[in-house]
Design a protein around this motif. Structure first.
Motif, PDB file in Angstrom:
ATOM      1  N   GLN A 131      -5.294  20.147  13.499  1.00 39.13           N
ATOM      2  CA  GLN A 131      -5.508  21.072  12.399  1.00 39.13           C
ATOM      3  C   GLN A 131      -6.364  22.301  12.661  1.00 39.13           C
ATOM      4  O   GLN A 131      -5.971  23.411  12.328  1.00 39.13           O
ATOM      5  CB  GLN A 131      -6.102  20.316  11.232  1.00 39.13           C
ATOM      6  N   SER A 132      -7.525  22.077  13.236  1.00 41.64           N
ATOM      7  CA  SER A 132      -8.449  23.201  13.338  1.00 41.64           C
ATOM      8  C   SER A 132      -7.805  24.416  13.998  1.00 41.64           C
ATOM      9  O   SER A 132      -8.146  25.553  13.695  1.00 41.64           O
ATOM     10  CB  SER A 132      -9.686  22.783  14.142  1.00 41.64           C
ATOM     11  N   GLU A 133      -6.847  24.164  14.863  1.00 42.32           N
ATOM     12  CA  GLU A 133      -6.262  25.270  15.616  1.00 42.32           C
ATOM     13  C   GLU A 133      -5.319  26.134  14.773  1.00 42.32           C
ATOM     14  O   GLU A 133      -5.226  27.333  14.982  1.00 42.32           O
ATOM     15  CB  GLU A 133      -5.464  24.729  16.813  1.00 42.32           C
ATOM     16  N   TRP A 134      -4.635  25.500  13.862  1.00 44.42           N
ATOM     17  CA  TRP A 134      -3.660  26.276  13.101  1.00 44.42           C
ATOM     18  C   TRP A 134      -3.955  26.309  11.611  1.00 44.42           C
ATOM     19  O   TRP A 134      -3.194  26.865  10.834  1.00 44.42           O
ATOM     20  CB  TRP A 134      -2.249  25.745  13.340  1.00 44.42           C
ATOM     21  N   ALA A 135      -5.068  25.717  11.236  1.00 45.37           N
ATOM     22  CA  ALA A 135      -5.352  25.578   9.809  1.00 45.37           C
ATOM     23  C   ALA A 135      -5.308  26.920   9.078  1.00 45.37           C
ATOM     24  O   ALA A 135      -4.669  27.048   8.047  1.00 45.37           O
ATOM     25  CB  ALA A 135      -6.704  24.908   9.618  1.00 45.37           C
ATOM     26  N   ASP A 136      -5.966  27.912   9.615  1.00 39.83           N
ATOM     27  CA  ASP A 136      -6.025  29.175   8.867  1.00 39.83           C
ATOM     28  C   ASP A 136      -5.014  30.192   9.369  1.00 39.83           C
ATOM     29  O   ASP A 136      -5.285  31.372   9.421  1.00 39.83           O
ATOM     30  CB  ASP A 136      -7.445  29.738   8.904  1.00 39.83           C
ATOM     31  N   LEU A 137      -3.837  29.689   9.717  1.00 39.35           N
ATOM     32  CA  LEU A 137      -2.813  30.587  10.207  1.00 39.35           C
ATOM     33  C   LEU A 137      -1.653  30.741   9.222  1.00 39.35           C
ATOM     34  O   LEU A 137      -0.877  31.681   9.323  1.00 39.35           O
ATOM     35  CB  LEU A 137      -2.266  30.045  11.548  1.00 39.35           C
ATOM     36  N   SER A 138      -1.563  29.816   8.278  1.00 40.73           N
ATOM     37  CA  SER A 138      -0.466  29.847   7.309  1.00 40.73           C
ATOM     38  C   SER A 138       0.896  29.993   7.980  1.00 40.73           C
ATOM     39  O   SER A 138       1.643  30.915   7.693  1.00 40.73           O
ATOM     40  CB  SER A 138      -0.637  30.996   6.318  1.00 40.73           C
TER      41      SER A 138
ATOM     42  N   PRO B 174      -6.580  27.515   2.624  1.00 38.97           N
ATOM     43  CA  PRO B 174      -6.584  28.923   2.216  1.00 38.97           C
ATOM     44  C   PRO B 174      -5.318  29.637   2.661  1.00 38.97           C
ATOM     45  O   PRO B 174      -4.754  29.328   3.696  1.00 38.97           O
ATOM     46  CB  PRO B 174      -7.811  29.499   2.925  1.00 38.97           C
ATOM     47  N   ASN B 175      -4.877  30.560   1.879  1.00 40.15           N
ATOM     48  CA  ASN B 175      -3.704  31.355   2.203  1.00 40.15           C
ATOM     49  C   ASN B 175      -4.101  32.490   3.141  1.00 40.15           C
ATOM     50  O   ASN B 175      -4.833  33.399   2.770  1.00 40.15           O
ATOM     51  CB  ASN B 175      -3.098  31.897   0.924  1.00 40.15           C
ATOM     52  N   ALA B 176      -3.581  32.397   4.356  1.00 35.49           N
ATOM     53  CA  ALA B 176      -3.985  33.364   5.373  1.00 35.49           C
ATOM     54  C   ALA B 176      -3.566  34.786   5.023  1.00 35.49           C
ATOM     55  O   ALA B 176      -4.305  35.733   5.281  1.00 35.49           O
ATOM     56  CB  ALA B 176      -3.396  32.969   6.714  1.00 35.49           C
ATOM     57  N   ALA B 177      -2.405  34.928   4.439  1.00 35.29           N
ATOM     58  CA  ALA B 177      -1.937  36.275   4.117  1.00 35.29           C
ATOM     59  C   ALA B 177      -2.906  36.956   3.150  1.00 35.29           C
ATOM     60  O   ALA B 177      -3.255  38.123   3.311  1.00 35.29           O
ATOM     61  CB  ALA B 177      -0.541  36.217   3.514  1.00 35.29           C
ATOM     62  N   ALA B 178      -3.339  36.204   2.163  1.00 36.69           N
ATOM     63  CA  ALA B 178      -4.265  36.775   1.180  1.00 36.69           C
ATOM     64  C   ALA B 178      -5.586  37.146   1.854  1.00 36.69           C
ATOM     65  O   ALA B 178      -6.155  38.218   1.616  1.00 36.69           O
ATOM     66  CB  ALA B 178      -4.504  35.781   0.055  1.00 36.69           C
TER      67      ALA B 178
END
Lengths: 367, 367
Positions: B125-132, A63-67
């Motif tokens: 991954q889990s740590e930075w996955a949703d950081l873009s 997923p795109n975090a910014a969005a």
DNA sequence: ATGAAAGCGCTAACAC
DNA sequence: GTGTTAGCGCTTTCAT
């Protein structure tokens, strides 16, 4: 002021990122369905959910975090800045206390889904203006810290120490400085010391002012003259010099008795315990035979000296945890009532502050 | 300076943020005009530009970073993770080298408009996955580091040391480990040492393997037996134990001559210089009289011991600067050709490694 | 149970 | 010169 050129240059490797819509097309489903499946929201049949998830995984969708953040209205970003060290904005990590506080802050935040952005000490608006931070942790602000003022004026929630108590938009957790000083002084007194001297930095952080005050109060309560030396600044140089002053008796004292050599030294400034120990030796003190030594420090070298040095830990991890938990509560549930927390310190008693039964435990100055 | 109107005694309910459109309406202009005025893009009359800016300032407008980032396609966020220390993921800041590398990375990045997010060592991954994250700096990866693999698999640009050379999407800067070892060994040899011993951690980072190899090569070139002790891990305990082993002659040696006491010690592991010095003393060595001492360290306490300890600085600030400059070039101008950079080290010669002219411990000025 | 569509706040084509 | 408009990728009503 660091002006960043406004968005020049393209992300030249235009790596085709997999978007939600790509997954949807591939799976023959809609964006909505994939989103719901991935987030566990909505009512979907188990098969569809599984299919959506499997497709996303297979395509390497991220997923795109910014969005997400734009949609959510929150950035899940917390700034971290220290108030002291403003003249050397990046030196704070060299202090074991701040190193551990910083690490623990980042760790706890990350666990709660917030990323921590490191800011230079004393940084003002230009540094964080275009970061849209959800909040900023201000560690050890100085008196009337412009960092705090600036942040509050920009309506960014501030998390700091007790000095911000009562200010709207500011929340706090603090170390029990008074208790720490009393505990350390009580300890050396129990060990027989009657002429303790304290070294504390000449700083306007709440911690140091409170240490100073607690020391005075303790001395008054015990009918002991106030012997204190203020170190010119952080860093080993100034602190060691202050230790030397403290031990060579250049203190203002009212009576001849007061001028007697100190029999205990409490260093409330981050200095390397081995260096402090060396300094006492150079001045002819045996530790703990002639002088009981306690350092307020998180420095692990304290365990490895001979004798090992008693330390008073401010427990940075506990502070960070309590702090971030409170902050997240404020951010996510709007707990504006969030009462501040006072974290007790921990005295790690080692040989340097224990009056020896036999002389062999004493490190003697070189003859 | 504060661009925001002071609190007008308003309680502090979540006040709606001022958006671009709000400023536009207030100024009687369009979003585009305000945006252009604020960003300095586009062709506007000076008066209009000034009016737009003034209105924005007056209203306390702050651009929404999430929206900007979404639009820009870049988050201006750089992750920072260290490969070593994976078993104690947040301890790296307690190492002076990593403390300074981290600080310098954050400083340089911020100057270029990128915020740095601290990640735990060895995080997957889990740590930075949703950081873009736009990229991740991996400091001192271990051999075949899963962190690097994971990042590359997720198509996130990796910035690391030379061990990633040649991998697509990976860029590097590295310390000249070989030169450092040769420089230090040459120095003690010039000072008359003939039986140097080296302590190096048993780690698979490129730096340490290269140090190991360079040492062997140097010994071969000088016809000197290879005397090396590998420390069990980072931290003062293991390193001090290794120093003790190195100095008590438990080394495998082929001849009686080789078993003679070492006359120089090179510690290539972050340990507290005062503690290393203490250890040599405990074992009956005078420094620099009996033993020349050099520590690879960024620890500032080295200057304050007696005698002061010669250190070999890896120059973390230079590494961070070179690294981030390269990374930004890649990110913003797509310089995929970006050649790696080798940063030379710096030997700070102090008394501990200078053979005294007379048999006394006189320190000499650094050369 | 699933999908279409609105819209978060911003920037940049492209009109006018 | 300045305004209109179309998205960036996502979540979330609200229809179906």
């Amino acid at each position: 002021m660091t002006d960043v050129p406004p968005h020049r240059g393209q992300p030249s490797p235009p790596l085709p990122r997999v978007r939600l819509v790509d997954v949807a097309r591939e799976a023959g489903l809609s964006k909505t369905t994939i989103s719901a499946a991935l987030n566990g929201t909505g009512r979907l049949s188990p098969e569809v959910r599984e299919k959506a998830r499997e497709t996303a995984r297979r395509m390497g969708y991220r997923p795109n975090a910014a969005a997400r953040r734009l949609r959510a209205g929150r950035a899940r970003l917390i700034g971290y800045v220290v108030g002291e060290f403003a003249d050397a904005p990046w030196n704070f990590l060299e202090s074991p206390y701040f190193a551990r506080l910083t690490a623990a802050t980042a760790a706890t935040s990350l666990r709660r889904g917030y990323a921590v952005v490191l800011l230079p000490a004393g940084s003002l608006q230009s540094e964080w203006a275009d970061l849209s931070l959800d909040a900023v942790v201000v560690a050890d602000p100085v008196a009337d810290d412009p960092v705090v003022e600036d942040l509050l004026a920009a309506r960014i929630p501030v998390f700091s120490d007790r000095s911000v108590e009562g200010r709207p938009g500011a929340y706090w957790v603090d170390v029990d400085a008074g208790g720490a000083v009393r505990g350390a002084l009580d300890h050396v007194r129990e060990q027989g010391a009657r002429r303790p001297v304290v070294v504390v930095p000449d700083s306007t952080t709440r911690f140091h002012t409170e240490v100073f005050a607690a020391h005075e109060a303790w001395c008054a309560a015990h009918g002991v003259p106030v012997r204190v030396v203020r170190a010119g600044g952080p860093g080993n140089g100034p602190v060691i010099r202050a230790v030397e002053t403290a031990l060579t008796g250049d203190l203002a004292a009212d009576s001849a008795a007061d001028r007697a050599r100190p029999d205990a030294l409490l260093v409330v400034a981050e200095a390397s315990p081995p260096l402090v120990l060396d300094a006492t030796r150079r001045l002819g003190y045996g530790v703990p035979g002639d002088l009981l030594l306690v350092c307020v420090s998180e420095d692990v070298t304290a365990e490895h000296t001979q004798p090992p040095v008693t330390t008073l830990s401010l427990r940075p991890e506990a502070i960070a945890e309590a702090g971030i938990e409170t902050l997240v509560a404020v951010l996510e549930h709007g707990d504006r009532e969030a009462a501040g927390v006072l974290v007790p310190t921990r005295l790690d008693v080692r040989a340097s502050s224990v009056r020896p039964a036999q002389a062999e435990y004493t490190s003697r100055p070189p003859t």
